[in-house]
Design a protein around this motif. Structure first.
Motif, mmCIF file in Angstrom:
data_model
loop_
_atom_site.group_PDB
_atom_site.id
_atom_site.type_symbol
_atom_site.label_atom_id
_atom_site.label_comp_id
_atom_site.label_asym_id
_atom_site.label_seq_id
_atom_site.Cartn_x
_atom_site.Cartn_y
_atom_site.Cartn_z
ATOM 1 N N TYR A 760 0.840 -1.208 0.000
ATOM 2 C CA TYR A 760 0.000 0.000 0.000
ATOM 3 C C TYR A 760 0.874 1.256 0.000
ATOM 4 C CZ TYR A 760 -3.670 3.247 1.512
ATOM 5 O OH TYR A 760 -4.556 4.296 1.599
ATOM 6 N N ASP A 761 1.938 1.253 0.843
ATOM 7 C CA ASP A 761 2.812 2.420 0.915
ATOM 8 C C ASP A 761 3.618 2.599 -0.373
ATOM 9 O OD1 ASP A 761 1.904 3.003 3.430
ATOM 10 O OD2 ASP A 761 3.615 2.101 4.483
ATOM 11 N N ARG A 762 3.962 1.479 -1.018
ATOM 12 C CA ARG A 762 4.674 1.589 -2.299
ATOM 13 C C ARG A 762 3.756 2.231 -3.347
ATOM 14 N NH1 ARG A 762 6.268 2.957 -6.238
ATOM 15 N NH2 ARG A 762 7.641 1.989 -7.792
ATOM 16 N N ALA A 763 2.478 1.861 -3.362
ATOM 17 C CA ALA A 763 1.527 2.480 -4.281
ATOM 18 C C ALA A 763 1.381 3.969 -3.973
ATOM 19 C CB ALA A 763 0.172 1.777 -4.169
ATOM 20 N N ALA A 764 1.388 4.314 -2.695
ATOM 21 C CA ALA A 764 1.249 5.723 -2.299
ATOM 22 C C ALA A 764 2.422 6.560 -2.808
ATOM 23 C CB ALA A 764 1.145 5.822 -0.780
ATOM 24 N N ILE A 765 3.659 6.008 -2.693
ATOM 25 C CA ILE A 765 4.831 6.722 -3.208
ATOM 26 C C ILE A 765 4.675 6.997 -4.701
ATOM 27 C CG2 ILE A 765 7.269 6.411 -3.816
ATOM 28 C CD1 ILE A 765 7.805 5.320 -1.109
ATOM 29 N N GLU A 766 4.179 5.999 -5.410
ATOM 30 C CA GLU A 766 4.026 6.165 -6.857
ATOM 31 C C GLU A 766 2.992 7.229 -7.171
ATOM 32 O OE1 GLU A 766 5.402 5.578 -10.541
ATOM 33 O OE2 GLU A 766 6.124 4.477 -8.755
ATOM 34 N N MET A 767 1.896 7.220 -6.446
ATOM 35 C CA MET A 767 0.831 8.190 -6.711
ATOM 36 C C MET A 767 1.263 9.600 -6.365
ATOM 37 S SD MET A 767 -2.679 6.168 -5.626
ATOM 38 C CE MET A 767 -2.111 5.648 -4.022
ATOM 39 N N GLN A 768 2.197 9.745 -5.390
ATOM 40 C CA GLN A 768 2.655 11.070 -4.982
ATOM 41 C C GLN A 768 3.624 11.690 -5.992
ATOM 42 O OE1 GLN A 768 4.227 10.270 -1.098
ATOM 43 N NE2 GLN A 768 2.194 9.929 -0.199
ATOM 44 N N LYS A 769 3.996 10.945 -7.012
ATOM 45 C CA LYS A 769 4.903 11.476 -8.036
ATOM 46 C C LYS A 769 4.195 12.401 -9.011
ATOM 47 C CE LYS A 769 8.045 7.483 -7.913
ATOM 48 N NZ LYS A 769 8.601 6.354 -8.694
ATOM 49 N N GLY A 770 2.877 12.464 -8.934
ATOM 50 C CA GLY A 770 2.112 13.367 -9.797
ATOM 51 C C GLY A 770 2.194 12.961 -11.249
ATOM 52 N N ASP A 771 2.588 13.924 -12.099
ATOM 53 C CA ASP A 771 2.631 13.665 -13.536
ATOM 54 C C ASP A 771 3.690 12.618 -13.913
ATOM 55 O OD1 ASP A 771 0.678 15.528 -13.817
ATOM 56 O OD2 ASP A 771 2.053 17.158 -14.370
ATOM 57 N N LYS A 772 4.654 12.422 -13.043
ATOM 58 C CA LYS A 772 5.717 11.465 -13.341
ATOM 59 C C LYS A 772 5.388 10.047 -12.866
ATOM 60 C CE LYS A 772 9.397 14.948 -13.130
ATOM 61 N NZ LYS A 772 10.668 15.342 -12.484
#
Length: 852
Positions: A760-772
């Motif tokens: 779940y936290d790995r998915a959150a990191i990815e989502m926090q990258k915004g456009d990238k």
């Protein structure tokens, strides 16, 4: 006539012979704790342990000796001892060192105990009642002897005991209620102090060693004599005490064997030639005592002589002198035209402790006069010289059969025949033990040998050795081989204990019927099934091998075969197998989940003292899982399992004390004490949880560096959640420099190990990258989070997954399916397919039922 006389003699001998019993299994653990680290050393326990261990070894016990034990060392030694005591007739624990009472409970104190904090007594000391309960589950009769009634030297006065803080007693030990067939002896009366004395030994240990060596004395008689000696030695200041519920007689130094004699012997004696040697073999006392001989029925045709002097009926002579006994038959004894006459000699042998045997010599008297007589005498002299020569050859051959032998002896399969192929059964040849193996026991089918024992030539091929569990060093056994009064010939051999490959590959930790430290399920090798099949074939009656085969089969994914092997082990009495049947029922491995059935197995294993069973049953009772809640009993079982060194119980207790549950008050410092105990035992789960305590400062001073070190150590050992714990430190920059790339890597590693929160936290990191961000990657890890979250603790994972569009979901699903080696049924929504496929990918990479 001769045959008839010999038959009568044999019948007389049979009538006087008693049947010897089998060799009982008797095991003793002797502990001497002197060199305390936090308090002044004690003067006597080290010497006490040496002296008392020698006493029990002389009495034929399998003796475990341990000095200056830390808490962890005590757990290890006690487990080895319990494995040896499994099924024993008599189990003894003798403890000399510090001990004191808290709330009526007695505790033995390891040398590394500090007892500074309220929780320390539970993790640093040994509860006497736990020791006694384990012995009750293992042996027929239990004896505990305590020379531990000294002043409490620790400054702290109150400690946690179950769910209360209890004040420690100032002096002595509390009285203990013994169960059936148990004796508990104290160096002094309840609540009083025992003294060290002025010599190397304490007054109590000195008196015990001296009195216990008295042969054929029942232990209550021994303890009464000990009490008299100690009262006299201390001028009445110290009065030893015992509680007894014995219903069977307990004799420590048993001396029930008879002096060993050959069967009926025959001899030709010429008349008229003076005293003739009878060549009677010397009687051997197999327990090492002196033997005396008396003539019960003298010969009618002549007189007996010893060193030129007549021997009267009933006159005692030393057993070692019997080979020099002669017979003088007068010239006319074979008259009246008879070529020979038959006569008989009967004699009795007695040892120092009342053992008695009878010997018979049937002889033919022939005329020694004239030419025929001289020829007879010459023939007999030649025969005697030949016999002396042959006997020398026998002794030499016997020594060669033993000398420099190296016998491999497997551990934990019972007494193992040594198969020495002894070259003679000459009744005049005997062997005395010159050096007894430092550990383990030598035995014959009818008796256990001690350092003073002897055995006859015809017994050597039945000689057996049982290695001591936990010992692997080669051992030396020395013999003195002799015949009559000839000079003995020495011979030594080596015994090399060896652990079976099945134990090495599939033994389990904390198995109280095991012989090795054990392996976790993820450490079982692919070779384990083959070597355990071989062990079961070689030792079909050893239940442990059936269980270890079951463990190996489970690791190989052969569930049905594994269940059969585990059930066979349980049927044969292997307690850990009973627990495993409960685990199978609770987890639904190859069967339907059945918590009630599982609890039945857990309770049974717990009652037999298994720490895994105690933990599982205690957890169920404490939390009311499939059974009516019993918080007190559940907590007590968890504490008992933790005291045996089971780190799973320690971690459960830490969770209870951190939060405070079911009426048990919260005490984070108490929780930390159990976590530290788990870390000391190299438990990776304890490391991860304690790391979190250091990170939060709950129950311990906040220390991010210590937390980081613990997370790293746990991760290196394979702990599934530690990478996520360390990842969060890097993600948040807590105690380390922020590093999102490292956090991302660690979250992915944790996901691979089954950590749904990390996914779940790995998915959150990815989502926090915004456009990238890579939305397919975010979808992938949300699917893992939901697929691995079997208890639905992260409902947000599904909710967030549903918000993504079809394109990233399709890409993620395609990637996941490409990672599968076999197809799984499709159907349902795309989200359901993602979650199901992610779960399948993880199970494919982690086929084990229980990784740790």
């Amino acid at each position: 006539m001769l045959r008839r006389c010999a038959l009568i003699a044999a019948l007389i001998l049979v009538g006087l012979t008693t049947v010897q019993a089998r060799a009982d299994r008797r095991v003793a653990l002797i502990i001497g704790n002197s060199e305390y680290r936090e308090i002044p050393a004690l003067k006597n326990p080290d010497k006490d342990a040496e002296d008392v261990s020698s006493t029990f070894r002389l009495a034929g016990f399998d003796v475990f000796v341990a000095k200056d034990l830390t808490k962890i060392q005590f757990e290890q030694q006690f487990r080895n001892y319990l494995a040896a005591a499994d099924g024993a007739d008599l189990a003894v624990v003798y403890y000399s060192g510090h001990g004191f009472q808290i709330g009526g409970e007695n505790f033995l104190i390891p040398v590394d105990a500090s007892l500074k904090n309220a929780a320390d007594i539970e993790v640093q000391a040994v509860k006497l009642d736990d020791v006694l309960q384990q012995l009750r589950a293992k042996s027929k009769i239990q004896v505990i002897i305590l020379d531990a009634c000294r002043n409490n030297p620790f400054p702290r006065k109150d400690y946690w005991l179950r769910d209360q803080l209890i004040a420690a007693g100032g002096t002595g030990l509390a009285q203990v209620k013994s169960s059936l067939n148990t004796l508990i002896a104290f160096a002094t009366e309840p609540g009083a102090v025992a003294y060290d004395g002025s010599g190397d030994l304490s007054p109590f240990s000195s008196a015990f060693s001296r009195r216990a060596l008295a042969p054929n004395q029942e232990i209550r008689t021994v303890m009464a004599a000990v009490r008299r000696d100690v009262v006299e030695a201390t001028a009445g200041k110290q009065v030893p005490w015992e509680n007894s519920s014995l219903i069977d007689e307990v004799v420590l130094m048993r001396r029930a064997n008879r002096p060993a004699l050959p069967p009926v012997l025959e001899k030709v004696v010429p008349s008229g030639v003076g005293p003739v040697a009878l060549d009677l073999p010397a009687p051997v006392d197999v327990d090492g005592g002196a033997v005396t001989v008396s003539i019960e029925r003298p010969p009618a045709l002549g007189r007996l002589m010893l060193d030129g002097k007549p021997v009267a009926t009933g006159e005692p002579i030393a057993g070692k002198d019997l080979p020099r006994l002669e017979m003088d038959v007068p010239k006319d004894a074979s008259a009246q035209g008879q070529p020979e006459q038959v006569d008989m000699l009967a004699y009795s042998t007695r040892d120092d402790w009342g053992g008695e045997s009878q010997g018979i010599l049937v002889f033919r008297v022939k005329n020694g006069d004239a030419a025929e007589g001289k020829q007879l005498v010459a023939s007999l002299e030649a025969e005697q010289k030949q016999q002396v020569l042959e006997r020398g050859i026998h002794i030499t051959g016997a020594a060669e059969a033993i000398e420099n032998r190296d016998v491999q002896v497997p551990v934990g399969v019972g007494p193992v025949p040594l198969k020495l192929d002894f070259p003679t059964k000459d009744p005049a040849v005997s062997l005395k033990l010159a050096s007894y193996p430092a550990t383990g026991t030598l035995s014959l089918p009818d008796r256990t040998l001690s350092p003073d024992s002897s055995l006859m030539a015809d017994e050597v091929d039945n000689l057996r050795y049982e290695p001591q569990i936990g010992e692997a060093k080669p051992l030396i056994v020395g013999f003195q081989i002799s015949a009559d009064n000839a000079s003995p010939k020495p011979a030594t051999m080596k015994l090399s204990p060896s652990v079976d490959a099945c134990d090495a590959e599939a033994g389990e930790p904390l198995d109280l019927q095991g012989v090795v430290p054990g392996r976790l399920p993820n450490e079982i090798s692919t070779n384990a099934v083959d070597v355990c099949r071989s062990a079961v074939k070689a030792y079909p009656d050893v239940a442990r091998f059936h269980y270890e085969l079951g463990r190996a089969l489970l690791a190989a994914g052969k569930v049905d075969e594994a269940k059969k092997a585990i059930q066979e082990a349980a049927d044969k009495g292997h307690v850990r197998a009973v627990f495993e049947l409960g685990y199978i029922a609770s987890s639904g491995i190859g069967t339907a989940v059945d918590p009630k059935k599982a609890n039945g197995f857990y309770a049974k294993a717990s009652d037999k003292g298994d720490p895994y069973g105690m933990t599982a049953w205690g957890r169920a009772l404490f939390n009311g899982l499939g059974v009516e809640r019993d918080t007190g009993k559940g907590l007590d079982l968890l504490l008992k399992a933790a005291a045996m060194g089971h780190t799973y119980a320690m971690n459960d207790l830490a969770a209870i004390f951190t939060e405070g549950r079911n009426g048990v008050p919260a005490d984070p410092a108490r929780a930390v004490a159990f976590l530290k105990a788990g870390v000391e035992r190299q438990d990776m789960y304890s490391m991860n949880i304690l790391g979190r305590s250091y990170l939060s400062g709950r129950g311990v001073e906040k220390d991010p560096k210590q937390a980081q070190a613990l997370f790293q150590q746990a991760m290196d050992l394979g702990q599934p959640y530690a990478p996520g714990s360390l990842a969060r430190m890097y993600r948040d920059g807590e105690g380390v420099d922020q590093n999102l790339a490292e956090a991302q890597r660690l979250f992915e590693l944790a996901t691979d190990r089954g950590d749904y929160s990390a996914a779940y936290d790995r998915a959150a990191i990815e989502m926090q990258k915004g456009d990238k961000s890579d939305q397919a990657v975010a979808v992938r890890y949300l699917a893992f989070a939901a697929g691995l979250d079997l208890r639905n603790e992260l409902p947000d994972a599904r909710t967030i997954l549903a918000q993504f569009g079809a394109k990233p979901k399709t890409a993620a699903l395609k990637q996941l399916r490409s990672e599968l080696k076999s197809k799984i049924p499709s159907g349902g929504s795309v989200d359901d397919q993602l979650i199901k496929t992610a779960r399948a990918v993880w199970e494919q990479a982690n086929p084990r039922r229980d990784l740790f």
